[in-house]
Design a protein around this motif. Structure first.
Motif, short mmCIF file in Angstrom:
data_model
loop_
_atom_site.label_atom_id
_atom_site.label_comp_id
_atom_site.label_asym_id
_atom_site.label_seq_id
_atom_site.Cartn_x
_atom_site.Cartn_y
_atom_site.Cartn_z
N VAL A 1 8.11 4.78 5.29
CA VAL A 1 8.03 3.52 5.40
C VAL A 1 8.31 3.28 6.94
N ARG A 2 9.42 3.93 7.38
CA ARG A 2 10.04 3.86 8.73
C ARG A 2 8.73 4.14 9.55
N ASP A 3 8.06 5.21 9.35
CA ASP A 3 7.02 5.81 10.20
C ASP A 3 5.79 4.95 10.24
N ASP B 1 15.10 7.19 -2.26
CA ASP B 1 14.44 8.27 -2.00
C ASP B 1 14.17 8.35 -0.52
N ASP B 2 14.94 9.17 0.18
CA ASP B 2 14.79 9.39 1.32
C ASP B 2 13.60 9.57 2.07
N SER B 3 12.72 10.19 1.31
CA SER B 3 11.18 10.61 1.80
C SER B 3 10.24 9.61 1.88
N VAL B 4 10.47 8.52 0.89
CA VAL B 4 9.60 7.28 0.85
C VAL B 4 10.32 6.36 2.14
N LEU B 5 11.32 6.19 2.19
CA LEU B 5 11.98 5.58 3.19
C LEU B 5 11.45 5.91 4.59
N GLY C 1 0.84 -1.13 -0.08
CA GLY C 1 -0.11 0.06 0.12
C GLY C 1 0.88 1.30 0.01
N LEU C 2 2.07 0.97 0.11
CA LEU C 2 3.02 2.30 0.19
C LEU C 2 3.99 2.50 -0.69
N ILE C 3 4.67 1.26 -1.20
CA ILE C 3 5.63 1.10 -2.46
C ILE C 3 5.25 0.28 -3.31
N THR C 4 5.88 0.11 -4.51
CA THR C 4 5.74 -1.07 -5.36
C THR C 4 6.70 -2.19 -5.02
N ASP C 5 7.85 -1.66 -4.76
CA ASP C 5 8.75 -2.73 -4.85
C ASP C 5 9.99 -2.31 -3.74
N VAL C 6 10.90 -3.36 -3.22
CA VAL C 6 12.15 -2.98 -2.89
C VAL C 6 12.97 -3.09 -3.88
N ASP C 7 13.56 -1.88 -4.16
CA ASP C 7 14.46 -1.90 -5.28
C ASP C 7 15.33 -0.43 -5.09
N GLY C 8 16.25 -0.23 -6.11
CA GLY C 8 16.98 1.04 -6.20
C GLY C 8 16.30 2.29 -5.89
N ALA C 9 14.94 2.38 -6.60
CA ALA C 9 14.19 3.70 -6.62
C ALA C 9 13.85 3.97 -4.91
N LEU C 10 13.55 3.11 -4.33
CA LEU C 10 13.14 2.95 -2.86
C LEU C 10 14.64 3.47 -1.95
#
Length: 285
Positions: free
Chosen positions: A47-49, A40-44, A28-37
């Motif tokens: 995910v942490r939050d 991108d510090d904001s998306v990480l 629901g938050l990201i499409t994959d665990v990959d280089g783009a993730l």
């Protein structure tokens, strides 16, 4: 964080293993665990939050396949003879500079997927390794400290190798490194903030329940930061690229005759502190 990709081959979805060991859905938050993730510090941060909130949906782990911990890998760069103990056991001098080779990204499989012994193989070998996943583009880095700063996370890797193909068939190492299924990777990617010092990790591997490798990353000839710096002088490293940083002593090629190379029916298990455990059954291609 411990980030995973779970589900059938080609249809994996992102997941997270929380501090209680509960598997949670990240789709629901990201499409994959990959280089783009990783880039991108904001998306990480989101995910942490979400992980800290405890509100991510729970996944039933029973019978759920774990895929490669990293999706859409651009390249896999290997470092050869990077442990003093391994160099000594195969009768090689410690290299003056890191030895580089490439593994095709299509050799990457899940940590517990079947590994295929190639047709004609007589010397299929195991290599438990610390994998380094690049988190930001690295080119012409000036120091080992810069190298570490470009690491996005760490993974467990089995750099399966066919020694006769690698050494006895002429040309480069590539023939022994790129057979189908030869790079089990995972079970999870641990973000770099959880591994403040990659040179303090135990590396272990068992074959059919017998301990074969019992090493430590402090024995690396070229530590992780220097490896990243060095490789960046020869090729650009992009987020999601994986460096596999060598294997400790205890491979089949370093054993007394008759050397116990892998055959169909063998089971290999390996682990690194904090990076999880793999288990592969070997079958004929």
């Amino acid at each position: 964080m411990k980030l995973l990709r779970v589900g059938p081959v080609g249809s994996e979805r992102p997941a997270l293993l929380d501090q209680d060991g509960t598997l949670r859905d990240l789709s629901g938050l990201i499409t994959d665990v990959d280089g783009a993730l990783l880039a991108d510090d904001s998306v990480l941060s989101r995910v942490r939050d979400a992980a800290e909130s405890g509100e991510l949906p729970v996944l039933d782990a029973e019978g759920l396949r774990i895929g490669s911990a990293v999706g859409r890998i651009g390249k896999v760069v290997g470092i050869g003879l990077n442990y003093h103990g391994h160099a000594a056991e195969v009768g090689a001098e410690a290299p003056a500079e890191p030895i580089l080779f490439l593994k095709a990204s299509d050799t990457v499989v899940g940590p517990d997927d079947t590994v295929l012994v190639p047709r004609g193989s007589v010397k299929t070998d195991w290599e438990a390794e610390l994998g380094v996943v690049i988190g930001s583009t690295a080119r012409y880095l000036a120091s080992a400290e810069e190298g570490l700063a470009h690491v996005g996370g760490y993974v467990l890797v089995n750099d399966v190798t066919e020694r006769a193909f690698q050494i006895e068939r002429g040309g480069t190492w590539d023939k022994g490194k790129n057979c189908e299924t030869f790079t089990p990777l995972g079970p999870w990617l641990v973000t770099a903030d959880e591994v403040p010092d990659p040179q303090v990790l135990d590396v272990k591997l068992w074959v059919n329940g017998e301990l074969k490798q019992d090493g430590h990353t402090s024995d690396q000839i070229f530590p992780v930061g220097e490896v990243v710096r060095y490789v960046s002088q020869f090729m650009t490293l992009y987020p999601g690229d994986v460096l596999i940083t060598g294997t400790p002593a205890g491979v089949a090629a370093g054993q007394p005759e008759p050397k116990p190379f892998l055959r169909a029916g063998d089971v290999v298990e390996l682990e690194i502190d904090g990076l999880g455990r793999q288990r592969q059954e070997f079958k004929s291609a």
